[in-house]
Write an enzyme that holds these catalytic residues in place. Structure first.
Site, PDB file in Angstrom:
ATOM      1  N   ASP A   1      -2.012  39.245 -17.465  1.00 29.31           N
ATOM      2  CA  ASP A   1      -3.038  39.933 -18.250  1.00 29.31           C
ATOM      3  C   ASP A   1      -2.480  40.233 -19.637  1.00 29.31           C
ATOM      4  OD1 ASP A   1      -5.692  41.760 -17.037  1.00 29.31           O
ATOM      5  OD2 ASP A   1      -5.034  42.056 -19.119  1.00 29.31           O
TER       6      ASP A   1
ATOM      7  N   ASP B   1      -1.654  35.958 -23.324  1.00 26.76           N
ATOM      8  CA  ASP B   1      -2.975  35.705 -23.895  1.00 26.76           C
ATOM      9  C   ASP B   1      -3.382  34.340 -23.353  1.00 26.76           C
ATOM     10  OD1 ASP B   1      -5.204  35.005 -25.250  1.00 26.76           O
ATOM     11  OD2 ASP B   1      -4.430  35.492 -27.250  1.00 26.76           O
TER      12      ASP B   1
ATOM     13  N   ASN C   1      -9.530  34.815 -12.856  1.00 23.50           N
ATOM     14  CA  ASN C   1     -10.481  35.923 -12.899  1.00 23.50           C
ATOM     15  C   ASN C   1     -10.740  36.471 -14.300  1.00 23.50           C
ATOM     16  OD1 ASN C   1     -11.775  38.571 -11.796  1.00 23.50           O
ATOM     17  ND2 ASN C   1      -9.977  39.253 -12.951  1.00 23.50           N
TER      18      ASN C   1
ATOM     19  N   TYR D   1     -20.707  32.957 -22.802  1.00 24.37           N
ATOM     20  CA  TYR D   1     -20.368  33.369 -21.431  1.00 24.37           C
ATOM     21  C   TYR D   1     -21.050  32.442 -20.423  1.00 24.37           C
ATOM     22  CZ  TYR D   1     -19.677  36.708 -17.543  1.00 24.37           C
ATOM     23  OH  TYR D   1     -19.312  37.315 -16.359  1.00 24.37           O
TER      24      TYR D   1
ATOM     25  N   LYS E   1     -19.249  29.862 -17.833  1.00 19.44           N
ATOM     26  CA  LYS E   1     -19.374  30.040 -16.375  1.00 19.44           C
ATOM     27  C   LYS E   1     -20.060  28.825 -15.728  1.00 19.44           C
ATOM     28  CE  LYS E   1     -17.537  34.233 -16.191  1.00 19.44           C
ATOM     29  NZ  LYS E   1     -16.178  34.422 -15.673  1.00 19.44           N
TER      30      LYS E   1
HETATM   31  P1  NAD Z   1     -12.579  43.733 -16.906  1.00 15.32           P
HETATM   32  O1  NAD Z   1     -12.824  43.806 -18.368  1.00 15.32           O
HETATM   33  O2  NAD Z   1     -12.527  44.994 -16.115  1.00 15.32           O
HETATM   34  O3  NAD Z   1     -11.239  42.907 -16.621  1.00 15.32           O
HETATM   35  C1  NAD Z   1     -10.993  41.683 -17.264  1.00 15.32           C
HETATM   36  C2  NAD Z   1      -9.503  41.530 -17.452  1.00 15.32           C
HETATM   37  O4  NAD Z   1      -9.261  40.287 -18.155  1.00 15.32           O
HETATM   38  C3  NAD Z   1      -8.880  42.640 -18.310  1.00 15.32           C
HETATM   39  O5  NAD Z   1      -7.762  43.207 -17.648  1.00 15.32           O
HETATM   40  C4  NAD Z   1      -8.492  41.947 -19.608  1.00 15.32           C
HETATM   41  O6  NAD Z   1      -7.347  42.506 -20.220  1.00 15.32           O
HETATM   42  C5  NAD Z   1      -8.249  40.513 -19.116  1.00 15.32           C
HETATM   43  N1  NAD Z   1      -8.355  39.557 -20.203  1.00 15.32           N
HETATM   44  C6  NAD Z   1      -9.392  39.357 -21.054  1.00 15.32           C
HETATM   45  N2  NAD Z   1      -9.078  38.458 -21.987  1.00 15.32           N
HETATM   46  C7  NAD Z   1      -7.807  38.038 -21.714  1.00 15.32           C
HETATM   47  C8  NAD Z   1      -6.928  37.116 -22.347  1.00 15.32           C
HETATM   48  N3  NAD Z   1      -7.250  36.450 -23.466  1.00 15.32           N
HETATM   49  N4  NAD Z   1      -5.714  36.938 -21.804  1.00 15.32           N
HETATM   50  C9  NAD Z   1      -5.332  37.636 -20.709  1.00 15.32           C
HETATM   51  N5  NAD Z   1      -6.109  38.543 -20.090  1.00 15.32           N
HETATM   52  C10 NAD Z   1      -7.340  38.736 -20.599  1.00 15.32           C
HETATM   53  O7  NAD Z   1     -13.698  42.745 -16.331  1.00 15.32           O
HETATM   54  P2  NAD Z   1     -14.267  42.555 -14.840  1.00 15.32           P
HETATM   55  O8  NAD Z   1     -15.608  43.121 -14.825  1.00 15.32           O
HETATM   56  O9  NAD Z   1     -13.280  42.963 -13.829  1.00 15.32           O
HETATM   57  O10 NAD Z   1     -14.441  40.953 -14.843  1.00 15.32           O
HETATM   58  C11 NAD Z   1     -13.523  40.082 -14.199  1.00 15.32           C
HETATM   59  C12 NAD Z   1     -14.195  38.714 -14.061  1.00 15.32           C
HETATM   60  O11 NAD Z   1     -15.379  38.834 -13.282  1.00 15.32           O
HETATM   61  C13 NAD Z   1     -14.607  38.076 -15.399  1.00 15.32           C
HETATM   62  O12 NAD Z   1     -14.361  36.693 -15.368  1.00 15.32           O
HETATM   63  C14 NAD Z   1     -16.098  38.345 -15.448  1.00 15.32           C
HETATM   64  O13 NAD Z   1     -16.782  37.373 -16.207  1.00 15.32           O
HETATM   65  C15 NAD Z   1     -16.459  38.244 -13.970  1.00 15.32           C
HETATM   66  N6  NAD Z   1     -17.699  38.946 -13.629  1.00 15.32           N
HETATM   67  C16 NAD Z   1     -17.827  40.287 -13.866  1.00 15.32           C
HETATM   68  C17 NAD Z   1     -19.030  40.925 -13.515  1.00 15.32           C
HETATM   69  C18 NAD Z   1     -19.237  42.396 -13.739  1.00 15.32           C
HETATM   70  O14 NAD Z   1     -20.372  42.852 -13.601  1.00 15.32           O
HETATM   71  N7  NAD Z   1     -18.231  43.195 -14.032  1.00 15.32           N
HETATM   72  C19 NAD Z   1     -20.066  40.178 -12.956  1.00 15.32           C
HETATM   73  C20 NAD Z   1     -19.883  38.809 -12.739  1.00 15.32           C
HETATM   74  C21 NAD Z   1     -18.691  38.205 -13.068  1.00 15.32           C
END
Ligand code: NAD
Length: 255
Positions: free
Chosen positions: A37, A58, A85, A150, A154
């Site tokens: 992360d 990153d 993820n 997005y 996806k």
């Molecule tokens: P979140 O923001 O809580 O966590 C995402 C994590 O990704 C963070 O820790 C962030 O630091 C990390 N990240 C982002 N860009 C990065 C980069 N360039 N390099 C390294 N790390 C990076 O988000 P979440 O809600 O837990 O989402 C996780 C996944 O689930 C995502 O792919 C999101 O699209 C998907 N998702 C989320 C939801 C929702 O409602 N929360 C719904 C469907 C899908």
């Protein structure tokens, strides 16, 4: 009874939200976990608290993706599970969408999963066993206004999932995607509060009339529900499940 060998997993975006729940569940299942992360403060503290390792990255940096895989194999001696993820959202009409943001989103949510899949592949082939789980979204199946990058990333991730599933089958590597609707997270809770303010309605009304307009089950999904599905996909019972896009959408796409 034979002793279960300890598996090794990389979880990207494991410092927060869904990735943190997945990392905790895998640790509870005795899996070695490398959390990858960019959020070093939360990531390192959280990794320490669950007995995982942490790699600051990153994910838009191709060389860093290879370094992550190398660091994981150096520390643990292989890789069995990859959970792609990490992700983020930017909401903006198509015509105004900034190109650098578009590229960053495609890099993190599509190019990084492709690169990591490619780099972990030989390690899984060697063991003739692997599990790759791509965190998609219900937006891998349907579109919503103003989320072009997005939704493109996806939808693309499902193409990668299906193709890798075909190529991995002979080597015991399964590749699946999970597509949740709205999961409880800081981001989504912030969006609900914003919508309530903008539309001058209550947060309950935002959920009922906007977020869950098309859903049969009108509530936020808990991150643990997604983590439970990841554990199931990592189990031996899921050995014939590959190329699937598993929805957790409260019935959103059933109509
Ligand atoms: P979140 O923001 O809580 O966590 C995402 C994590 O990704 C963070 O820790 C962030 O630091 C990390 N990240 C982002 N860009 C990065 C980069 N360039 N390099 C390294 N790390 C990076 O988000 P979440 O809600 O837990 O989402 C996780 C996944 O689930 C995502 O792919 C999101 O699209 C998907 N998702 C989320 C939801 C929702 O409602 N929360 C719904 C469907 C899908």
């Amino acid at each position: 009874m034979t002793k279960k060998t300890q598996k090794i997993a990389i979880v990207t975006g494991g410092a927060n939200g869904i990735g943190a729940a997945i990392s905790r569940s895998l640790r509870s299942d005795n899996v070695h976990v490398m959390i990858a992360d960019k959020d070093v403060d939360k990531g390192q503290t959280f990794a320490d608290s669950i007995g995982a390792s942490f790699f600051q990255i990153d994910l838009s940096d191709a060389k860093a993706c290879q370094a992550l895989v190398d660091a994981t194999t150096d520390q643990f001696g292989g890789i069995d599970i990859l959970v792609n993820n990490a992700g983020f959202q930017h909401v903006c009409p198509l015509l105004d969408f900034p190109e650098d943001t578009w590229n960053a989103m495609i890099d993190v949510m599509l190019n990084a999963p492709f690169r990591l899949t490619k780099y972990v592949w030989p390690h899984m082939q060697k063991k003739q066993w692997g599990r790759i789980i791509n965190m998609a979204s219900i937006h891998s199946q349907v579109a919503s206004l103003n989320k072009s990058a997005y939704i493109t990333a996806k939808h693309g991730l499902i193409g990668l999932t299906k193709t890798a599933a075909l190529e991995g089958g002979p080597d015991g590597i399964t590749v699946n995607a999970i597509s949740p609707a709205y999961v409880r997270s800081a981001l989504v809770e912030g969006q609900i509060a914003d919508q309530a303010r903008t539309n001058n309605i209550s947060e309950e009304e935002v959920m009922d009339k906007i977020l869950f307009k098309n859903s049969a089950i009108k509530r936020l999904i808990e991150p643990q529900e997604v983590a439970d599905l990841v554990l199931m996909l990592c189990s031996e019972n899921a050995q014939s499940m590959t190329g699937s896009n598993l929805t957790l959408d409260g019935g959103w796409t059933s109509q």
